[in-house]
Structures are given as structure tokens and as C-alpha cells.
Design a protein around this motif. Structure first.
Motif, PDB file in Angstrom:
ATOM      1  N   CYS A  51      65.164  28.253  80.750  1.00 55.22           N
ATOM      2  CA  CYS A  51      63.896  27.542  80.909  1.00 55.22           C
ATOM      3  C   CYS A  51      63.504  26.918  79.572  1.00 55.22           C
ATOM      4  O   CYS A  51      63.677  27.539  78.521  1.00 55.22           O
ATOM      5  N   LEU A  62      66.863  29.799  84.858  1.00 53.91           N
ATOM      6  CA  LEU A  62      66.526  28.934  85.986  1.00 53.91           C
ATOM      7  C   LEU A  62      67.793  28.537  86.735  1.00 53.91           C
ATOM      8  O   LEU A  62      68.858  28.351  86.130  1.00 53.91           O
ATOM      9  N   THR A  76      64.925  30.711  90.369  1.00 53.24           N
ATOM     10  CA  THR A  76      65.090  31.529  89.169  1.00 53.24           C
ATOM     11  C   THR A  76      66.173  32.571  89.357  1.00 53.24           C
ATOM     12  O   THR A  76      66.923  32.542  90.345  1.00 53.24           O
ATOM     13  N   ALA A  91      61.722  33.655  85.993  1.00 51.41           N
ATOM     14  CA  ALA A  91      60.770  32.679  85.479  1.00 51.41           C
ATOM     15  C   ALA A  91      59.425  32.796  86.189  1.00 51.41           C
ATOM     16  O   ALA A  91      59.341  33.173  87.352  1.00 51.41           O
ATOM     17  N   ARG A  96      59.199  27.457  87.114  1.00 53.62           N
ATOM     18  CA  ARG A  96      59.551  27.017  88.468  1.00 53.62           C
ATOM     19  C   ARG A  96      58.877  25.692  88.814  1.00 53.62           C
ATOM     20  O   ARG A  96      59.352  24.952  89.672  1.00 53.62           O
TER      21      ARG A  96
END
Length: 794
Positions: A51, A62, A76, A91, A96
Motif C-alpha cells: 500500500c 494490497l 487486501t 489494509a 482499499r
């Protein structure tokens, strides 16, 4: 309907062009249309990436799905869920929801230079060749006219992936002869500086797997459910709770953490945490609950028998707590008047914490971003010490608590090279270095020189919104930046036209982390390395931070030295080898991680390391790196500052310079706090409509304060003090204590024609004043007034 899908469906429905004459005049069923349309879709691929994070307090994995060069969805980590030695890196909604930031129409697309007055937001498009010429010309001009100390790259965390962000710019300027440096951060100034005054190190935390062995956790101003503070910290806390630990959350707000994890929420008046800690020590001392053997063996400065040589007659910690010199015992009744916490609650929590063996006191960071933030850090460390919770499994030494045994993640290993300029300022004092840099002294945090050769004359803000939006007292910062005789050239390198970017002379459009190569390690905790491969082409004329610096380097004759012939991906391979040689010998090759699409490497924790375990077992053989070799409750360094009212050598409660107990409260009776907020990472994501729809910017106010002002839920409030004013809708809630309002930090400043902010930026109310010992950010120390806002003409 997105453009690519619109074109495909249009082709299907147009008939002959797609299907041939055979299909002309034939009405297709919905199923047939769908099947044909899907056959024209390009292949969707899934890539596991780190991320972008932007210093959110976590480093998460991610699953990014890409089709036709566009991110279509983000999921995630989906690895097995219950591995304590290698837990998921899941995450939050920021990661997201990143697609709406990535695909945002307002991305900076081209280099631009200012054509109006600073702050008007008027720019014209120029070429990259023109932009890099301007950079080269001004770097050379300012260096020759004022010296390298006039160049400055400010603190900023908008990009945090080793090869992105400010690190390439640092490398370039260091090759160019250097630039004025800084130390500290806006986040950790006091806790980073004060922890070693007690322990001689910042490595004071056990690895998180050991949290499962504790019996009691005081979550003091700590809110990992919103700020993360290490990916999956909430997971370990939940496991500790399942193992029987009691979790108590001390905070002015009933946070998401208090709601989801805590057994008890104790609301406290902001800025009074040290009074509560002192009262806890009073209960432990007066009721004989502290660990005498530990204190006698491992500590200095607790009582008169432990004072360092030459300081025997100075006030010791026990005498302060009992009030033997100031005639004020730090009793629970005394603390109740200051903190707003009933004395019986103080007594009960003191007894519970002292009796629980082992126990943790985990300090959050908001309470040290206050007027005397150094004191509360040291106070928490002392409570951990006098209860004997240092160097044991399930215990916690408190302070900044970098993880044992090596301090945890490296943060950044990209070689920025040695800065030829030795002088440094505290990061929060950049505005002072602009207005009176040559007047700064050691008393204001200047180090490595007696005097600067120049005020700051050029600022290059890379991935930073700190010059305007995130600095204390926005209106003052604006006044400084509008004066072109002070900062002569101001460059902003970013993804968007932020409030800071509005004051730029030159805008350089940077691509996102999805559009270049990088990698990240764990944030404070964890033994992870997460790959950030380039999964998208850089759009329009955006470039990576590294490539922008390489292009500037070419204009000043430093390209070969800057790049060493390497692109971003080749740097990733080289930096991964540094990790392989130092922390992760089993780290796979970059090619292997790419081929397997794993996204992350984790060094599994089988037996968690415990901070100070050797010191606990043998303090003579393994002394601390303090002057005495012991835990220093009395600090000689702080005594030598000769400022006992603001820098006492033992931790004390000191009334803040803006306080409910001062004269300023007559005009500005409400304390304002600016906590981190679920939909943002500091100021990043404030323009993400998905996230802000779920968590709109609001003023949070207690019903008691709302009723006295005849305010209803949803009303617009004007909040103001002598520094500025903002107007924003309110949310009335019992989840914040009376006398306190919360305005989450990071909202983008947006002044109306009268100069009143309608964007909701708390920093129109904050101060640029710094803490006395660490020279740190004290932006949470705010008093203000709130009233119902009356629209013009209403």
C-alpha cells in the motif's frame, strides 16, 4: 459507465462492425450481449503490492486488479488469518479506497509555473525542459548568492517507499554541496528525544508477539484502530485480550480503539496526562505498591539515596510526588481537579496496574505533541520502571518503544549520501529559519554550528504539505510564504495541487507509487519487506520523484553521480541486498518475488525479543547507555539546561501555556484537539470522495457544550481564537468529554473571501510555538471558542 466499457458495449450494439452481416437485424439476448462483450475485455491481472501508505502507521499488502492500464478494484491480504509468527498485513479503508485517489481527475498532469501572485493559484503549463532549467538556474543562483545553507527540503511523508519521496532530492542536493538539514519530525519530536534521557536508547519495546503474555494494558492516548501504529497491532491486542489481559483506554475521545478493544474508557482533559501519572505514582508510593527491589537495583533518582554524585540535595522523584518541596502532594484528589477523572478511578487504576504482573503502559503520540510533551513521555517510562515492568516478558518499558532487539525497520536505506552542510534545525522550526535563520541559536535547537550563513531562500517541498496545510498557525505560514523577499524560490513536487502547492513558484507533477518501482519495510514494528512494483504507466507528463531528480541532476552536471547508471528497479535490487545482508538473509531475489507474485517477505517470529532482558538479568555486565548505566529518573542533561520550570530533571506536571486554567480560558474556554482521522493519512486522501463521504470532516462536540451554545446536530459552527477561524458542520456526541472539541487534522485549508477557513483545517487555530527541550511540534495545545455560525444575510 467507464470509457473503456462504454466503447466495448457500443461496438457490440453497433452490429456489423463487430459481428458481420450475419448478425445484422438480429436481436441478441442479454446473455449473448454479455458473452460477446466479455470476449472483447482485455485480460485482468492481479498484482500483490505494498500500500502507498504515506506514513499512516502501517505497511499493508494490497491485491490490485488492473485491466487496460487502469486499477479496477483493490482487495487486501488473503493469506491464512491466524498465524502469530506471520500475521496478515490487512489494509484499512484508506488502502482499499485508493482507487479514487489514483484515478482522480485533479491529478497534477504537467509542469507549471506561477503567473500570478503567490497563493492566487494561477499557473501556466511549461515543458519539462523549461521546468528543469528553472530548477537548475535557481539552485545555482541561490547557492552562489547565499550558500548551500539557504537550500532546504522540508519534512514531509506523502511518499514513503525508499526510492520515492524526499530521499532522491536529498541525494541530489548532497551531491550539489549540501543543504540545510533538519532533525525531529512533526510526529515524534518529544518521544524520540525524551525516551533516551531515561533509558539511553529508543529500543524500549518488546516484539508484539509478546503482548499476548501481558495481564494489563494501559492504552494511554493510543488509537491503533485508526492510526495503525504498526500493521495488525489491533490483532495482537485482540489476542492479548483473549488471553485474559484487561485493556484500559485513556483518551479525551471514545476512539474506535476504545469501542472495539477496550474494557474501559477513561476520558481525560487534554494536556493533563502527567498529573494522572503523578497521582498513580503517589498511590503506589503511599500504599507501598511499587517494586522496591527493582527501583533500588536498576534506577537512579527515585529517592534521596539514589541521587547522582553532586546532586544529593536536588529534588528527587519521590519528594516531588509527596510534595516535600513544593508543598503539594500529587494525590488523586489533586489530580481529579486537573484531569477531570474521579479520584476513585485514579486510585483503582493505580492499584490494578501495580498489581498486574506483568503489565504494559503504551504511550500514544498525540499527548507528546503538546506544550511540555517531553514530561509525559518520561512520566510513562518512570511508571513502567517503578512497577518493575522493564526487561520482562509481558512487560513494557514505555517511551517510543522501537522493537527489540535491533530497533525494527530501517525506515530508509536509499543512499542519500553524506550532507556536506553540517548545520541542522528542528523540523518544526523551518518558518523561524526563513524569517530569522541567521539569528537562531542552540537555545532554539540549532545544532552543528553557532550561526547559519543565511536564512532559508529556496524550499523544495517533495511529497510534503507541511509548509502551509500541516504547519502550526496557517495564517502566519501564508504571510511568510507570500513575501517573495524571504523564500525567493518555492518548488512543490506532488500528485495534486495541495494548499501548499497553491503557493509554489514551480509545480512538478509526480507519479504515484503504483506508477514506479519501490519497496517498503514494516512501520516501527514487524519484520516484513513489501514489494512495490510498477504496475501502471505514468500518465500525462508525470514522472517519478527519482526521475525528476535525475533530470535536474543532468542540468547541473551530476546525472552520472546521482543515478550511478541505475533506474528505480535496479535500485530496488541493490537495496534489497542491503536488507539481505543485514536483517533478512533468506530474502528471495526480486525476480523470484515477481515471478511468484508474493508481494511480501516476512521473517517469522518464533520467540519474541524482550527489550532490556540482558540489563534485567545482569545490570553490571549489561549497563544501559545512560551516564549512570541505570534507568535515569533524574536526568543530569535536563538539569544542566538550567530551566527547571520548563525542563525539570525529574518528570513533572506543568500547566500548559494555553490551558483551561489560564486567563486565556475566559475568552477561549474550549480545548481543541486535532487527532488523526479514519479517512485520511495526515492530509493525504482529503480529496478522496469515497473516504470523505464515509467520514466527512466535522467538529465533534459534547452535548453539554452544544446545549449551552444552542447548537443542534449538523449546525455549522464557527471555531476561532486569536490566530484564525474556521466554519464547519458539527456532530454532537457523548464520545468526547465536555470542554473539549475535536477537529481531525489534515483537512485541506480553504479560506473564503473573509479569510475564514471553510475546509475544516484545525491548523488555522494551532500555534507555531515549540516544546522547550525537544524543540518539537506542540500543535495540540489550543484554546478556542465555538459558536453557531450565522450565514451572511440570514
Amino acid at each position: 459507465m467507464e470509457r473503456r466499457n462504454f466503447l466495448k458495449w457500443g461496438a457490440v450494439l453497433s452490429g456489423g462492425a463487430v459481428f458481420g452481416n450475419t448478425f445484422l437485424g438480429k436481436l441478441l439476448t442479454a446473455k449473448e450481449v454479455r458473452e460477446v462483450a466479455q470476449s472483447y475485455d482485455s485480460v485482468e491481472r492481479m498484482v500483490r503490492v505494498g500500500c502507498p501508505s504515506h506514513n499512516c502507521g502501517g505497511r499493508c499488502l494490497l491485491k490490485v486488479f488492473v485491466r487496460d492500464g487502469i486499477i479496477t478494484k483493490i482487495e487486501t491480504d488473503d493469506r491464512p488469518t491466524d498465524n502469530l509468527d506471520d500475521p496478515q498485513l490487512r489494509a484499512c479503508l484508506r488502502g482499499r479506497g485508493y482507487r479514487h485517489r489514483q484515478n482522480h481527475a485533479d491529478r497534477l498532469k504537467y509542469p507549471m509555473k506561477r503567473i500570478g501572485k503567490r497563493g492566487e493559484g494561477k499557473f501556466e503549463r511549461i515543458s519539462w525542459d523549461e521546468a528543469t532549467d528553472l530548477m537548475a538556474e535557481n539552485l545555482i543562483r541561490i547557492k552562489e548568492k547565499y550558500s548551500n545553507e539557504a537550500l532546504y527540503i522540508p519534512y514531509g511523508t506523502g511518499s514513503y517507499s525508499q526510492i520515492n519521496g524526499k530521499w532522491p532530492a536529498d541525494r541530489l542536493l548532497h551531491l550539489f554541496g549540501g543543504a540545510l538539514g533538519f532533525y525531529n519530525s512533526y510526529s515524534w519530536a518529544c518521544i524520540n528525544r525524551a525516551t533516551p534521557t531515561v533509558y539511553g536508547t529508543r529500543v524500549t519495546g518488546n516484539q508484539r508477539q509478546d503482548w499476548l503474555n501481558t495481564k494489563y494494558i494501559l492504552m494511554w492516548g493510543w488509537n491503533p484502530s485508526e492510526i495503525r501504529d504498526g500493521t495488525n497491532s489491533e490483532y495482537f491486542l485482540q489476542k492479548a485480550k483473549e488471553n485474559g489481559a484487561k485493556l484500559v483506554c485513556i483518551d479525551p475521545r471514545m476512539t474506535h480503539t476504545a469501542v472495539s478493544l477496550a474494557d474501559e474508557w477513561v476520558p481525560i482533559r487534554p494536556g493533563t496526562d502527567m498529573a494522572f501519572m503523578s497521582a498513580m505514582a503517589y498511590v503506589m508510593i503511599s500504599e507501598d505498591l511499587y517494586d522496591k527491589d527493582f527501583v533500588k537495583t536498576y534506577c537512579q533518582g527515585f529517592d534521596s539515596s539514589q541521587m547522582p554524585k553532586g546532586f544529593e540535595k536536588e529534588e528527587n522523584y519521590k519528594d516531588y510526588i509527596l510534595g516535600l518541596k513544593d508543598n503539594q502532594a500529587k494525590t488523586p484528589a489533586w489530580a481529579e481537579e486537573i484531569t477531570g477523572i474521579p479520584q476513585q478511578t485514579i486510585i483503582r487504576i493505580s492499584r490494578e496496574f501495580a498489581a498486574a504482573k506483568p503489565a504494559m503502559l503504551y504511550q500514544g503520540y498525540g499527548m507528546q505533541r503538546r506544550a511540555y510533551g517531553e514530561q509525559v513521555v518520561r512520566g510513562g517510562c518512570v511508571l513502567a520502571a517503578i512497577t518493575g515492568n522493564v526487561g520482562v516478558s509481558g512487560g513494557w518499558a514505555s517511551g517510543i518503544a522501537l522493537q527489540a532487539d535491533d530497533g525494527g525497520p530501517f525506515w530508509n536505506v536509499f543512499p542519500t549520501l553524506k550532507n556536506p552542510v553540517k548545520a541542522k534545525i528542528p523540523s518544526f522550526l523551518w518558518s523561524e529559519a526563513v524569517t530569522r535563520g541567521m539569528e537562531l541559536t542552540a537555545n532554539e535547537g540549532l545544532v552543528n554550528t553557532d550561526q547559519l550563513k543565511s536564512n532559508i531562500k529556496m524550499i523544495w517541498a517533495v511529497a510534503s504539505n507541511a509548509i502551509i496545510n500541516q504547519h502550526g498557525n496557517i495564517n502566519r505560514a501564508v504571510e511568510i510564504m507570500e513575501d517573495e523577499s524571504q523564500v525567493e524560490f518555492f518548488v512543490v513536487q506532488d500528485n495534486f495541487l495541495t494548499p501548499t502547492g497553491m503557493y509554489a513558484d514551480l509545480l512538478l507533477p509526480a507519479c504515484t507509487q503504483f506508477e514506479t518501482w519501490g519497496f517498503e519495510d514494516g512501520w516501527k514494528y514487524g519484520d516484513d519487506l513489501i514489494l512495490q512494483p510498477q504496475i501502471l504507466e505514468a500518465p500525462w507528463e508525470t514522472k517519478s520523484d527519482y526521475q525528476i531528480c535525475a533530470d535536474i541532476a543532468e542540468k547541473i552536471g551530476l546525472k552520472e553521480a546521482f543515478t550511478e547508471g541505475k533506474n528505480e528497479k535496479e535500485w530496488v535490487e541493490e537495496l534489497m541486498q542491503i536488507y539481505r545482508d543485514s536483517r533478512f538473509p533468506d530474502l528471495p531475489s526480486l525476480a523470484e518475488m515477481e515471478e511468484k507474485n508474493t508481494g511480501v517477505y516476512t521473517k517469522k517470529i518464533k520467540k519474541p525479543d524482550i527489550a532490556f532482558v540482558d540489563f534485567r538479568n545482569d545490570p553490571e555486565k549489561y549497563p544501559l547507555k545512560t551516564p549512570s548505566g541505570k534507568i535515569e529518573i533524574f536526568c543530569e542533561e535536563m538539569f544542566d539546561k538550567n530551566n527547571p520550570k520548563e525542563i525539570p530533571p525529574i518528570p513533572k506536571y506543568i500547566q500548559e501555556w494555553e490551558s483551561p486554567f489560564g486567563q486565556e480560558a475566559e475568552k477561549f474556554p474550549l480545548q481543541v484537539i486535532g487527532p488523526h482521522y479514519m479517512p485520511r493519512v495526515h492530509s493525504t486522501h482529503d480529496n478522496n470522495d469515497w473516504l470523505m463521504e464515509a467520514f466527512p470532516q466535522r467538529i465533534f462536540i459534547n452535548p453539554i457544550d452544544a446545549n449551552t451554545r444552542k447548537i443542534k446536530n449538523g449546525d455549522k459552527l464557527k471555531v476561532y481564537n486569536n490566530r484564525g477561524a474556521l466554519v464547519l458542520a458539527c456532530r454532537i456526541t457523548k464520545r468526547i468529554m465536555p470542554g473539549v472539541i475535536s477537529i481531525p487534522q489534515g483537512a485541506w485549508w480553504k479560506p473564503n473571501k473573509n479569510g475564514i477557513d471553510i475546509g475544516g483545517s484545525v491548523n488555522v487555530l494551532t500555534s507555531e510555538r515549540w516544546t522547550p527541550f525537544a524543540f518539537g511540534n506542540a500543535q495540540h495545545t489550543i484554546m478556542a471558542q465555538a459558536e453557531k455560525y450565522k450565514e451572511a444575510g440570514a
